[in-house]
Scaffold this motif. Structure first.
Motif, mmCIF file in Angstrom:
data_model
loop_
_atom_site.group_PDB
_atom_site.id
_atom_site.type_symbol
_atom_site.label_atom_id
_atom_site.label_comp_id
_atom_site.label_asym_id
_atom_site.label_seq_id
_atom_site.Cartn_x
_atom_site.Cartn_y
_atom_site.Cartn_z
ATOM 1 N N UNK A 88 52.110 38.934 54.558
ATOM 2 C CA UNK A 88 50.953 38.680 55.420
ATOM 3 C C UNK A 88 50.112 39.937 55.571
ATOM 4 N N UNK A 89 50.816 41.111 55.719
ATOM 5 C CA UNK A 89 50.083 42.374 55.848
ATOM 6 C C UNK A 89 49.290 42.679 54.591
ATOM 7 N N UNK A 90 49.904 42.436 53.428
ATOM 8 C CA UNK A 90 49.203 42.708 52.163
ATOM 9 C C UNK A 90 47.991 41.800 52.007
ATOM 10 N N UNK A 91 48.179 40.500 52.287
ATOM 11 C CA UNK A 91 47.064 39.550 52.152
ATOM 12 C C UNK A 91 45.938 39.866 53.132
ATOM 13 N N UNK A 92 46.312 40.398 54.280
ATOM 14 C CA UNK A 92 45.319 40.711 55.307
ATOM 15 C C UNK A 92 44.478 41.923 54.899
ATOM 16 N N UNK A 93 45.097 42.893 54.219
ATOM 17 C CA UNK A 93 44.409 44.150 53.927
ATOM 18 C C UNK A 93 43.854 44.233 52.507
ATOM 19 N N UNK A 94 44.350 43.405 51.606
ATOM 20 C CA UNK A 94 44.050 43.617 50.197
ATOM 21 C C UNK A 94 42.625 43.229 49.813
ATOM 22 N N UNK A 95 42.160 43.943 48.790
ATOM 23 C CA UNK A 95 40.857 43.612 48.203
ATOM 24 C C UNK A 95 41.037 42.892 46.874
ATOM 25 N N UNK A 96 42.283 42.486 46.597
ATOM 26 C CA UNK A 96 42.579 41.796 45.354
ATOM 27 C C UNK A 96 42.086 40.349 45.431
ATOM 28 N N UNK A 97 41.458 39.895 44.337
ATOM 29 C CA UNK A 97 41.023 38.505 44.213
ATOM 30 C C UNK A 97 41.882 37.871 43.121
ATOM 31 N N UNK A 98 42.566 36.778 43.454
ATOM 32 C CA UNK A 98 43.571 36.207 42.564
ATOM 33 C C UNK A 98 43.033 35.886 41.178
ATOM 34 N N UNK A 99 41.811 35.370 41.094
ATOM 35 C CA UNK A 99 41.276 34.971 39.786
ATOM 36 C C UNK A 99 40.455 36.068 39.114
ATOM 37 N N UNK A 100 40.562 37.298 39.644
ATOM 38 C CA UNK A 100 39.866 38.438 39.040
ATOM 39 C C UNK A 100 40.875 39.556 38.758
ATOM 40 N N UNK A 101 41.517 39.542 37.590
ATOM 41 C CA UNK A 101 42.578 40.512 37.264
ATOM 42 C C UNK A 101 42.159 41.964 37.415
ATOM 43 N N UNK A 102 40.846 42.237 37.216
ATOM 44 C CA UNK A 102 40.430 43.637 37.311
ATOM 45 C C UNK A 102 40.579 44.193 38.727
ATOM 46 N N UNK A 103 40.740 43.322 39.716
ATOM 47 C CA UNK A 103 40.901 43.795 41.103
ATOM 48 C C UNK A 103 42.355 44.112 41.445
ATOM 49 N N UNK A 104 43.257 43.778 40.527
ATOM 50 C CA UNK A 104 44.680 43.976 40.838
ATOM 51 C C UNK A 104 45.035 45.450 41.052
ATOM 52 N N UNK A 105 44.285 46.326 40.391
ATOM 53 C CA UNK A 105 44.566 47.761 40.533
ATOM 54 C C UNK A 105 44.320 48.262 41.948
ATOM 55 N N UNK A 106 43.585 47.485 42.749
ATOM 56 C CA UNK A 106 43.352 47.891 44.138
ATOM 57 C C UNK A 106 44.663 47.999 44.926
ATOM 58 N N UNK A 107 45.677 47.242 44.477
ATOM 59 C CA UNK A 107 46.962 47.282 45.170
ATOM 60 C C UNK A 107 47.544 48.697 45.224
ATOM 61 N N UNK A 108 47.278 49.489 44.175
ATOM 62 C CA UNK A 108 47.838 50.832 44.087
ATOM 63 C C UNK A 108 47.215 51.793 45.092
ATOM 64 N N UNK A 109 46.185 51.342 45.793
ATOM 65 C CA UNK A 109 45.533 52.187 46.798
ATOM 66 C C UNK A 109 45.698 51.636 48.215
ATOM 67 N N UNK A 110 46.375 50.508 48.349
ATOM 68 C CA UNK A 110 46.430 49.840 49.657
ATOM 69 C C UNK A 110 47.735 50.139 50.382
ATOM 70 N N UNK A 111 47.627 50.494 51.662
ATOM 71 C CA UNK A 111 48.753 50.956 52.476
ATOM 72 C C UNK A 111 49.891 49.955 52.526
ATOM 73 N N UNK A 112 49.600 48.687 52.772
ATOM 74 C CA UNK A 112 50.652 47.676 52.946
ATOM 75 C C UNK A 112 51.481 47.512 51.681
ATOM 76 N N UNK A 113 50.814 47.480 50.527
ATOM 77 C CA UNK A 113 51.540 47.330 49.268
ATOM 78 C C UNK A 113 52.343 48.585 48.956
ATOM 79 N N UNK A 114 51.739 49.751 49.117
ATOM 80 C CA UNK A 114 52.429 51.004 48.805
ATOM 81 C C UNK A 114 53.642 51.205 49.702
#
Length: 360
Positions: A88-114
């Motif tokens: 829930x924390x990751x989904x709340x904070x993430x800038x990742x868009x499921x159908x846009x693979x190029x946004x997946x790299x945003x996870x490496x900069x997001x506090x909840x995922x890290x």
């Protein structure tokens, strides 16, 4: 985010030398008792495990609040009991868009995922060490990983077990799940790693303890343990007014006792060595020559010097005695150092007595 983790890691490396010194004595005793010698590779792995554990502990307790009288955290509860709440924390904070693979790299900069990623990564080495070095089963690895994670969480939620007035980090069941997952990932990875490294169970296969040299480090430890025991013995003999308590103690502990134990004192037993002479059974004569020269001659002269000082001999005699003892002890120290750095040289009392140390 990464600097937050570098701070405790740097402190772990800075304090590691102190921890290593404290760890060395029990490490040596266990290695001598269990294996009969110290294997470099085994020692390297255990010191690496110590360094890893220090990093793990520092990561979960640092940085500390500025005062032990810290303010309570602004939360309703000190514990988070909902499994997978991190999603829930990751989904709340993430800038990742499921159908846009190029946004997946945003996870490496997001506090909840890290935070989740590092909680998994934290215990991966733990699982590797458990399987590769300690040879544990997957069940034990699972239980130890859960136990380690519980230790982390309890340490945090209790404010370092009451040192701080309030917790400065919260208990989180997700952290336990991720730490445990990390331990099990490490356990699986250790199977591949084991194929690249020496097998722990085979390290001692070609070792002949009878042919191994007893190091001065090992002998020094035995010496320290023996005199730790001898000190109260000498004090008791003095209180009981036993004549010549130092000489009596030396004869009883270093001559009589090793005769009946075939060359062992308590210190030698602890580090698993014993004395031997011309035959496997050491004799009273060999023990008397060895320890007579070492403790009754070298040690006895120093005892006489101390006694002379206590009895207030004339100043001129004390000056002469002090100079003589300085020269004598300097000669003995140089003699010992030459033997330490030259394996072919024997200590004079060993050469005269024909005795040597062997691994038991």
């Amino acid at each position: 985010m990464f600097s937050f983790y570098l701070f405790p890691i740097s402190y772990a490396f800075l304090t590691f030398p102190i921890a290593a010194v404290l760890f060395t004595l029990p490490f040596l005793i266990v290695q001598y008792r269990k294996y009969g010698y110290v294997h470099f590779y085994r020692a390297l792995l255990l010191y690496l495990f110590l360094l890893y554990m220090m990093n793990a502990v520092f990561l979960i307790i640092l940085p500390l609040p500025p005062s032990i009288h810290n303010a309570p955290p602004a939360v309703e509860s000190y514990a988070q009991w909902i499994p997978f709440h991190f999603l829930e924390d990751i989904l709340k904070e993430t800038a990742v868009v499921a159908d846009q693979p190029r946004t997946y790299l945003h996870l490496l900069k997001e506090r909840a995922f890290l935070q989740v990623f590092f909680n998994v990564l934290l215990t991966v080495p733990f699982g590797i060490f458990l399987r590769y070095y300690f040879r544990t089963s997957w069940v034990k690895c699972l239980l130890f990983s859960i136990g380690l994670s519980l230790f982390f969480e309890i340490t945090q939620v209790t404010g370092l077990y009451g040192i701080y007035d309030y917790p400065y980090r919260l208990f989180d069941v997700d952290d336990i799940m991720m730490n445990t997952a990390g331990g099990m990932i490490g356990y699986v990875a250790a199977e591949w790693l084991s194929s690249l490294l020496p097998k722990i169970e085979s390290l001692d296969d070609k070792v002949d303890l009878a042919a191994k040299r007893v190091t001065y480090t090992r002998r020094g430890l035995a010496f320290l343990f023996d005199w730790f025991v001898m000190s109260p013995i000498l004090a008791i003999l003095a209180v009981l007014n036993v004549p010549l308590p130092y000489a009596a103690g030396v004869v009883l502990y270093f001559i009589v006792l090793p005769y009946f134990t075939n060359g062992q004192t308590l210190g030698k037993w602890i580090v698993r060595i014993r004395l031997t002479g011309k035959s496997d059974k050491i004799t009273l004569y060999e023990l008397f020559v060895r320890y007579g020269l070492l403790y009754l001659f070298v040690g006895g002269l120093n005892q006489l010097y101390i006694r002379a000082g206590i009895e207030n001999l004339p100043d001129i005699l004390m000056v002469i005695a002090t100079f003589a003892m300085f020269l004598f002890n300097a000669w003995f120290a140089i003699h010992v150092l030459r033997c330490v750095f030259n394996r072919n040289r024997q200590l004079f009392y060993e050469k005269k007595s024909g005795t040597r140390h062997v691994i038991k």
